[in-house]
Design an enzyme around this catalytic site. Structure first.
Site, PDB file in Angstrom:
ATOM      1  N   LYS A  23       0.829  -1.215   0.000  1.00 17.97           N
ATOM      2  CA  LYS A  23       0.000   0.000   0.000  1.00 17.97           C
ATOM      3  C   LYS A  23       0.859   1.259   0.000  1.00 17.97           C
ATOM      4  CE  LYS A  23      -2.014   2.120   3.913  1.00 17.97           C
ATOM      5  NZ  LYS A  23      -1.569   3.464   3.801  1.00 17.97           N
ATOM      6  N   ASN A  24       1.843   1.311   0.898  1.00 17.93           N
ATOM      7  CA  ASN A  24       2.580   2.568   1.049  1.00 17.93           C
ATOM      8  C   ASN A  24       3.512   2.868  -0.119  1.00 17.93           C
ATOM      9  OD1 ASN A  24       1.215   3.069   3.372  1.00 17.93           O
ATOM     10  ND2 ASN A  24       2.913   2.619   4.767  1.00 17.93           N
ATOM     11  N   ARG A  93      -4.269   9.760   3.807  1.00 18.50           N
ATOM     12  CA  ARG A  93      -3.095  10.500   4.222  1.00 18.50           C
ATOM     13  C   ARG A  93      -2.185  10.820   3.026  1.00 18.50           C
ATOM     14  NH1 ARG A  93      -1.616  13.675   8.013  1.00 18.50           N
ATOM     15  NH2 ARG A  93       0.615  13.914   8.013  1.00 18.50           N
ATOM     16  N   CYS A 117      -5.135   8.016   8.858  1.00 18.48           N
ATOM     17  CA  CYS A 117      -5.229   7.511  10.222  1.00 18.48           C
ATOM     18  C   CYS A 117      -4.898   8.585  11.246  1.00 18.48           C
ATOM     19  CB  CYS A 117      -4.247   6.358  10.416  1.00 18.48           C
ATOM     20  SG  CYS A 117      -4.785   4.870   9.600  1.00 18.48           S
ATOM     21  N   ARG A 122       0.339  14.925  13.184  1.00 15.76           N
ATOM     22  CA  ARG A 122       1.084  14.482  11.999  1.00 15.76           C
ATOM     23  C   ARG A 122       1.421  15.706  11.140  1.00 15.76           C
ATOM     24  NH1 ARG A 122      -1.448   8.940   9.559  1.00 15.76           N
ATOM     25  NH2 ARG A 122       0.610   8.777   8.660  1.00 15.76           N
ATOM     26  N   PRO A 123       2.413  16.498  11.593  1.00 17.68           N
ATOM     27  CA  PRO A 123       2.741  17.716  10.848  1.00 17.68           C
ATOM     28  C   PRO A 123       3.331  17.393   9.473  1.00 17.68           C
ATOM     29  CG  PRO A 123       4.361  17.304  12.584  1.00 17.68           C
ATOM     30  CD  PRO A 123       3.296  16.268  12.738  1.00 17.68           C
ATOM     31  N   ILE A 124       3.253  18.357   8.554  1.00 16.57           N
ATOM     32  CA  ILE A 124       3.918  18.156   7.254  1.00 16.57           C
ATOM     33  C   ILE A 124       4.913  19.298   6.994  1.00 16.57           C
ATOM     34  CG2 ILE A 124       2.111  16.719   6.199  1.00 16.57           C
ATOM     35  CD1 ILE A 124       1.297  19.269   4.615  1.00 16.57           C
ATOM     36  N   ASP A 125       5.463  19.815   8.095  1.00 18.17           N
ATOM     37  CA  ASP A 125       6.407  20.932   7.956  1.00 18.17           C
ATOM     38  C   ASP A 125       7.627  20.570   7.120  1.00 18.17           C
ATOM     39  OD1 ASP A 125       6.766  19.299  10.429  1.00 18.17           O
ATOM     40  OD2 ASP A 125       8.628  20.418  10.554  1.00 18.17           O
ATOM     41  N   GLN A 126       8.066  19.310   7.173  1.00 13.46           N
ATOM     42  CA  GLN A 126       9.265  18.925   6.410  1.00 13.46           C
ATOM     43  C   GLN A 126       8.963  18.827   4.914  1.00 13.46           C
ATOM     44  OE1 GLN A 126      12.380  18.743   8.028  1.00 13.46           O
ATOM     45  NE2 GLN A 126      11.000  19.627   9.547  1.00 13.46           N
ATOM     46  N   ASP A 305       4.055   0.634  12.267  1.00  7.23           N
ATOM     47  CA  ASP A 305       2.783   0.100  11.766  1.00  7.23           C
ATOM     48  C   ASP A 305       2.479  -1.296  12.311  1.00  7.23           C
ATOM     49  OD1 ASP A 305       2.243   2.382  10.414  1.00  7.23           O
ATOM     50  OD2 ASP A 305       2.699   1.627   8.419  1.00  7.23           O
ATOM     51  N   ARG A 397      -9.142   0.203   4.098  1.00  4.19           N
ATOM     52  CA  ARG A 397      -8.271   1.177   3.441  1.00  4.19           C
ATOM     53  C   ARG A 397      -6.933   0.552   3.086  1.00  4.19           C
ATOM     54  NH1 ARG A 397      -6.519   5.146   6.964  1.00  4.19           N
ATOM     55  NH2 ARG A 397      -4.992   5.293   5.321  1.00  4.19           N
TER      56      ARG A 397
HETATM   57  C1  UD1 Z   1       4.353   6.802   6.545  1.00  2.70           C
HETATM   58  C2  UD1 Z   1       3.421   5.636   6.317  1.00  2.70           C
HETATM   59  C3  UD1 Z   1       2.837   5.163   7.635  1.00  2.70           C
HETATM   60  C4  UD1 Z   1       3.948   4.870   8.647  1.00  2.70           C
HETATM   61  C5  UD1 Z   1       4.919   6.040   8.743  1.00  2.70           C
HETATM   62  C6  UD1 Z   1       6.138   5.732   9.587  1.00  2.70           C
HETATM   63  C7  UD1 Z   1       2.545   6.073   4.125  1.00  2.70           C
HETATM   64  C8  UD1 Z   1       1.383   6.496   3.299  1.00  2.70           C
HETATM   65  N1  UD1 Z   1       2.352   6.072   5.451  1.00  2.70           N
HETATM   66  O1  UD1 Z   1       3.577   7.860   7.095  1.00  2.70           O
HETATM   67  O2  UD1 Z   1       2.093   3.978   7.388  1.00  2.70           O
HETATM   68  O3  UD1 Z   1       3.386   4.651   9.908  1.00  2.70           O
HETATM   69  O4  UD1 Z   1       5.388   6.418   7.433  1.00  2.70           O
HETATM   70  O5  UD1 Z   1       6.780   4.602   9.107  1.00  2.70           O
HETATM   71  O6  UD1 Z   1       3.580   5.715   3.623  1.00  2.70           O
HETATM   72  N2  UD1 Z   1       6.974  14.365  10.806  1.00  2.70           N
HETATM   73  C9  UD1 Z   1       7.189  15.692  11.080  1.00  2.70           C
HETATM   74  N3  UD1 Z   1       7.107  16.583  10.045  1.00  2.70           N
HETATM   75  C10 UD1 Z   1       6.839  16.203   8.766  1.00  2.70           C
HETATM   76  C11 UD1 Z   1       6.627  14.833   8.500  1.00  2.70           C
HETATM   77  C12 UD1 Z   1       6.705  13.936   9.545  1.00  2.70           C
HETATM   78  O7  UD1 Z   1       7.441  16.091  12.223  1.00  2.70           O
HETATM   79  O8  UD1 Z   1       6.801  17.064   7.886  1.00  2.70           O
HETATM   80  C13 UD1 Z   1       7.056  13.367  11.897  1.00  2.70           C
HETATM   81  C14 UD1 Z   1       5.735  12.633  12.146  1.00  2.70           C
HETATM   82  O9  UD1 Z   1       4.871  13.353  12.991  1.00  2.70           O
HETATM   83  C15 UD1 Z   1       6.231  11.340  12.740  1.00  2.70           C
HETATM   84  C16 UD1 Z   1       7.563  11.106  12.032  1.00  2.70           C
HETATM   85  O10 UD1 Z   1       7.962  12.364  11.506  1.00  2.70           O
HETATM   86  O11 UD1 Z   1       6.477  11.536  14.113  1.00  2.70           O
HETATM   87  C17 UD1 Z   1       7.510  10.079  10.903  1.00  2.70           C
HETATM   88  O12 UD1 Z   1       6.458  10.417  10.025  1.00  2.70           O
HETATM   89  P1  UD1 Z   1       6.493  10.046   8.476  1.00  2.70           P
HETATM   90  O13 UD1 Z   1       7.614   9.093   8.209  1.00  2.70           O
HETATM   91  O14 UD1 Z   1       6.445  11.294   7.682  1.00  2.70           O
HETATM   92  O15 UD1 Z   1       5.112   9.297   8.316  1.00  2.70           O
HETATM   93  P2  UD1 Z   1       4.149   9.332   7.090  1.00  2.70           P
HETATM   94  O16 UD1 Z   1       4.929   9.541   5.835  1.00  2.70           O
HETATM   95  O17 UD1 Z   1       2.994  10.236   7.360  1.00  2.70           O
END
Ligand code: UD1
Length: 418
Positions: A23-24, A93, A117, A122-126, A305, A397
């Site tokens: 899936k991912n 997501r 989920c 779950r920030p997306i600042d990066q 996961d 999902r």
């Molecule tokens: C992906 C997977 C999810 C898995 C996760 C960690 C997909 C669609 N989902 O989620 O199943 O649980 O990887 O292996 O592939 N973070 C920040 N800022 C950002 C992005 C992330 O602080 O901009 C933090 C998150 O809050 C979290 C950590 O980084 O604590 C890891 O998150 P991330 O690897 O980005 O997870 P996802 O890509 O959302």
């Protein structure tokens, strides 16, 4: 409202299960396909809701997409939009990958803040930092993320946290940017490597995927090709843990055992037999297994996961186990439901203390997220009596034919309207 109904304590799982495509990886590769205006074929896709929603989103943007039995043909030659609608995007997501893909293809994107989920913050600042470094103007207003990037230019980007999503999103935006991009402190998950392989086969120039430094040299255009998605290591881990928990004997087919190294190591530490062949893994349970400590980390650490799933297995283990969740701070929402089934678990901050062995008892529970939902299925298999899982849409999902697969292994599980 559909529910899963499980009659538990029905004996060990036995037999063979074929693992579906990841899936991912799929949810990154499908948006990546719009970076090319040539036709692309993607094979071995799981038949799950996230894939169908993503396909719908692409169609709403003028992309031709046809699905046949796990294969998706995508022709983004006629891509005519860059504004994804909230109704579809809120359901998954991974819709954030449209930001990088649309910015890379059309120089602009408007995407509502992603759903998926609820694992706490779950920030997306990066993601935003990466796109901005590549020269995009990113604004977040009224729940919409707006990207303007008339000409993306390569840059050196150091991720503050190891993020799967940010690593892939930056890769998507950078493949057609002018010049070279270097992502440092990149995530190393196999799904990132699969996405990079897909892009490279289309003509991109990405080196280092799977290490923590990824170098991308921008190219003018991408072409067409066929790609087969890697097997889903999280689905595989789910059945491995279910086999171990029920003291069963299950053979998983179509897997890449290397991707499961942290899971195999942990199960062996618990005294469970795991045999590995080319593309197969056999798990033979041991009752009761040994208590162990588990710490989740980005790949190649133990996957977050599978945290809720191994927690269920640890309720069967002799002794106290400590689980430390290092990836998502809010990822213990399944604990209260497991406690209602009789589990003895104490959470403090990022750690959970699991006491075993206990005999779980069936109860009505709600799937709080995708993997939590899967862990309730395994808990239901172990429990005495009936377990009814609501909010099953979370489970669908991400898991292909989950009821059928568990049934073939001997589980007494069915989906009901209720
Ligand atoms: C992906 C997977 C999810 C898995 C996760 C960690 C997909 C669609 N989902 O989620 O199943 O649980 O990887 O292996 O592939 N973070 C920040 N800022 C950002 C992005 C992330 O602080 O901009 C933090 C998150 O809050 C979290 C950590 O980084 O604590 C890891 O998150 P991330 O690897 O980005 O997870 P996802 O890509 O959302």
């Amino acid at each position: 409202m559909r529910k899963l109904h499980i009659n538990g304590n029905n004996g060990p799982l036995n037999g063979k299960v074929k693992i579906s495509g990841a899936k991912n990886a799929a949810v990154a590769i499908i948006p990546a396909a719009i970076l090319s205006s040539a036709p692309v074929r993607i094979d071995n896709l799981p038949d799950i809701q996230d894939i169908h929603i993503l396909t719908e989103i692409l169609r709403s943007l003028g992309v031709e997409a046809s699905w046949h039995n796990g294969t998706l043909d995508i022709d983004a030659g006629g891509l005519s939009g860059w504004h994804a609608t909230y109704e579809l995007v809120k359901k998954l997501r991974a819709s954030y990958y449209l930001l990088g893909a649309l910015a890379g293809r059309c120089g602009k994107a408007v995407v509502p803040a992603p759903g998926g989920c609820d694992l706490g913050p779950r920030p997306i600042d990066q993601h935003i930092k990466g796109l901005t470094a590549l020269g995009a103007r990113v604004e977040v207003e009224h729940g919409l993320i707006k990207v303007e990037a008339p000409r993306l230019t390569g840059a050196d980007i150091y991720l503050d946290v190891v993020s799967v999503g940010a690593t892939i999103n930056i890769m998507l935006a950078a493949v057609r940017a002018r010049g070279r991009t270097v992502i440092e402190n990149a995530a190393k998950e196999p799904e990132i490597v699969d996405t990079a392989n897909f892009l490279n086969a289309m003509g991109a120039n990405i080196r280092g995927a799977g290490t923590d430094v990824i170098k991308i040299t921008g190219v003018e255009e991408l072409g067409g090709m066929t790609h087969t998605v890697i097997p889903d290591r999280i689905e595989a881990g789910t059945y491995m843990i279910a086999a171990a928990a029920t003291g069963g004997d299950v053979l998983l087919c179509d897997v890449i055992p290397k991707h499961l190294d942290p899971v195999i190591a942990k199960l062996r530490e618990m005294g469970i037999t795991v045999e590995v062949a080319d593309d197969q893994i056999r798990v033979v349970g041991q009752c009761p297994p040994q208590a162990v400590d588990v710490k989740t980390f980005p790949y190649p650490g133990f996957p977050t996961d599978l945290q809720s799933l191994i927690m269920v297995l640890l309720t069967k283990a002799r002794g106290c186990s400590i689980i430390t969740e290092n990836v998502f701070e809010g990822r213990f929402r399944h604990v209260d439901e497991l406690k209602r089934m009789g589990a003895r678990i104490k959470v403090e901050g990022r750690t959970a203390l699991v006491e075993g062995p206990v005999q779980l008892t069936g109860a009505p529970v709600a799937a709080t997220d995708l993997r939590a939902g899967a862990s309730f299925i395994v808990a239901g298999l172990l429990a005495e009596g009936e377990t009814e899982i609501s909010q099953v849409e979370h489970i669908h999902r991400g898991y292909e034919k989950i009821c059928e697969k568990f049934k073939v292994l001997g589980a007494d599980i069915r989906e009901i309207e209720g």
